[in-house]
Design an enzyme around this catalytic site. Structure first.
Site, PDB file in Angstrom:
ATOM      1  N   CYS A 110       0.838  -1.207   0.000  1.00 13.87           N
ATOM      2  CA  CYS A 110       0.000   0.000   0.000  1.00 13.87           C
ATOM      3  C   CYS A 110       0.874   1.259   0.000  1.00 13.87           C
ATOM      4  O   CYS A 110       1.482   1.583  -1.017  1.00 13.87           O
ATOM      5  CB  CYS A 110      -0.997  -0.032   1.149  1.00 13.87           C
ATOM      6  SG  CYS A 110      -2.386   1.105   0.895  1.00 13.87           S
ATOM      7  N   HIS A 151      -3.798  -4.817   0.617  1.00 11.64           N
ATOM      8  CA  HIS A 151      -3.251  -5.329   1.886  1.00 11.64           C
ATOM      9  C   HIS A 151      -3.349  -6.856   1.922  1.00 11.64           C
ATOM     10  O   HIS A 151      -4.412  -7.404   2.209  1.00 11.64           O
ATOM     11  CB  HIS A 151      -4.023  -4.741   3.076  1.00 11.64           C
ATOM     12  CG  HIS A 151      -3.713  -3.305   3.336  1.00 11.64           C
ATOM     13  ND1 HIS A 151      -2.667  -2.910   4.131  1.00 11.64           N
ATOM     14  CD2 HIS A 151      -4.303  -2.167   2.897  1.00 11.64           C
ATOM     15  CE1 HIS A 151      -2.618  -1.584   4.180  1.00 11.64           C
ATOM     16  NE2 HIS A 151      -3.605  -1.112   3.432  1.00 11.64           N
ATOM     17  N   GLU A 160      -2.123  -8.781   4.112  1.00 13.10           N
ATOM     18  CA  GLU A 160      -2.045  -9.268   5.490  1.00 13.10           C
ATOM     19  C   GLU A 160      -3.392  -9.393   6.170  1.00 13.10           C
ATOM     20  O   GLU A 160      -3.490 -10.053   7.211  1.00 13.10           O
ATOM     21  CB  GLU A 160      -1.135  -8.353   6.325  1.00 13.10           C
ATOM     22  CG  GLU A 160      -1.681  -6.963   6.608  1.00 13.10           C
ATOM     23  CD  GLU A 160      -1.390  -5.931   5.525  1.00 13.10           C
ATOM     24  OE1 GLU A 160      -1.422  -4.729   5.835  1.00 13.10           O
ATOM     25  OE2 GLU A 160      -1.140  -6.322   4.367  1.00 13.10           O
TER      26      GLU A 160
END
Length: 511
Positions: A79, A169, A171
């Site tokens: 990001c 993202h 994660e």
């Protein structure tokens, strides 16, 4: 030599999730603020640049020297990290027409080493207000989405280590194959061997503790909680009875907890002294109704008792503590520690006058990792899976003044509730549960008699790390059973309510 990934934190709310994903792949990593200097030591295998609330086009936007990084190790920008990468090398990042937030689907152009095995159309999670609109020379788009022309990219020139960028993202939970992408970076790109396991952690940590402590003595305050118990077991494994544990009964523990925990410590072979200081704490809490005042009394008395007992141990050089990684990250974060909502639940901050060096074997572990290490050490699962319990104990679950009679009342009600959660196989389904004694009396009827007794509130929440929490949707039949048991068995309580507040805006504890 332990392999390591460094995560440079630009202030994203998701940075800890990146670290968790790396750890879940059995690779050790550390989070440091983006501005903290570091060295390219032999074990460093790669760097991940986190997201950020900043825009790369702001005048004071955080920057790092990505060009020097890739001379030494592979780099992945996530990001903000991807936007910073693009801008650093001559690309263009502009304000998006609209804030791009939520689910999107990858359209893969090239399934390179980073996207190996990722399905075309795989769901990813966007959270940004800037977009990369043009890549620098020598870079190539590897994936797009329906609304993002550059969702993933890589540096194509081979004069440095690999450099990747992801506009989304990977994660977060909503990126369905995000952890595969992170694993691809760790294994395919960085060459990590994935050998960081609970067993390897125990072996390495015990060896380090032996070297750090030598033949000296360690004292440690134990609480019966997971963190302090696992930390003490690791230290004891290294130095045996030269660890001197002190477990204080502050009068606001759960029913039978003091005796049960001491027995468990004995079974684990820990050298622990139990101190019954109930009356001292009750005297200090007399007339205290403000939550912060109660916390301060308990904290100060705990330190006084601990110091008195510690003085009885000769030639102590070290203080053992169960500090875990989220505490460390918070204290060195990009923006500094978060605003204090209320004093920390766990008693800490022993005075500098003790002149002791710290021993913190869990300093770089997350809570779930502490539990896995505990199981590896042979600590009973019942102990490892215990819910978090605040340092000030039942004192902050008794609203208003605390005394021995109210503690006994709450202990009895709470024991019924917790034992029922266990017997109905619900205990491990919730993050934390507890009973709160309210400073409210109401009229009730038992048989032909009128009663005027206290009310308790039952609290149960689901959470991953305690930072946010939702109220647990326990079955009505279960709640009815617990209410009935408490009202019938605990004289002094005639009404039970259930707390359906989430965090935020409420907190998990009432005080």
């Amino acid at each position: 030599m332990t392999e390591k990934i460094l995560i440079l934190d630009f202030g994203s709310q998701y940075t800890q999730l990146i670290a968790r994903a790396v750890r879940e792949a059995n690779v050790y990593c550390e989070i440091i603020p983006f501005h903290k200097p570091f060295t390219f030591e032999p074990g460093l295998k790669g760097i991940i640049l986190s997201g950020s609330p900043f825009s790369v086009n702001e005048e004071n936007a955080p920057v790092v020297d990505i060009a020097s990084f890739i001379q030494n190790v592979p780099v992945l920008g996530v990001c903000y990290g991807a936007q910073l990468t693009a801008k650093t090398f001559g690309g263009t990042v502009n304000k998006s027409n609209k804030r791009e937030y939520g689910r999107a689907h990858l359209q893969i152009r090239e399934q390179d080493t980073l996207l190996a095995g990722v399905d075309n159309g795989s769901q990813v999670w966007m959270s940004h207000s800037d977009s990369i609109v043009a890549l620098p020379e020598g870079f190539q788009i590897t994936a797009t989405t329906e609304s993002i022309p550059i969702a993933a990219f890589k540096k194509t020139t081979t004069d440095t280590h690999p450099l990747f960028g992801l506009q989304f993202h990977p994660e977060v939970y909503h990126s369905s194959q995000g952890k595969l992408i992170i694993k691809n970076f760790l294994v395919n790109t960085c060459g990590c061997s994935q050998n960081w396991t609970p067993a390897s952690f125990v072996t390495e940590t015990v060896a380090k503790l032996k070297e750090q402590i030598g033949d000296r003595q360690v004292i440690m305050a134990l609480s019966g909680g997971v963190d302090s118990t696992v930390a003490a077991t690791l230290i004891s494994k290294a130095i045996g009875n030269r660890l001197h544990g002190i477990f204080v009964d502050n009068g606001v523990l759960r029913q039978g907890e003091f005796e049960q925990v001491l027995e468990m410590y004995k079974e684990l072979g820990l050298n622990v002294t139990g101190i019954d200081a109930k009356e001292r704490f009750y005297a200090g809490l007399l007339d205290k109704t403000d939550p912060e005042a109660k916390r301060k009394v308990i904290g100060k008395l705990f330190i006084d008792v601990f110091q008195e007992e510690a003085a009885k141990v000769k030639d102590v050089s070290f203080l053992g503590q169960g500090t875990i990684y989220p505490d460390v990250i918070e204290s060195v974060s990009v923006h500094g520690p978060s605003q204090t909502i209320k004093s920390h639940h766990n008693v800490g901050g022993l005075p500098d006058t003790m002149h002791l060096s710290l021993v913190e074997p869990l300093r770089y572990l997350f809570k779930d990792e502490v539990r896995r290490v505990g199981l590896e050490l042979g600590i009973p699962a019942d102990m490892i899976n215990r819910h978090p319990f605040p340092g000030p104990g039942l004192a902050i679950r008794i609203l208003g003044e605390v005394n021995a009679e109210k503690v006994a009342l709450l202990q009895a009600a709470d024991a019924i509730y917790i034992n029922a959660l266990k017997s109905h196989n619900l205990y491990t389904e919730v993050w934390q549960a507890g009973t709160i004694l309210l400073p409210v009396k109401s009229v009730g009827v038992m048989g032909d008699e009128r009663t005027y007794e206290f009310t308790v509130a039952l609290r149960a929440v689901t959470s991953v790390d305690g930072m946010t929490a939702d109220w647990a949707h326990l079955p009505y039949s279960f709640l009815a059973h617990v209410s009935n048991e408490i009202i019938n068995q605990v004289r002094g309580i005639n009404r039970v309510v259930y707390d359906i507040s989430s965090k935020p805006p409420a907190t998990i504890e009432w005080e």
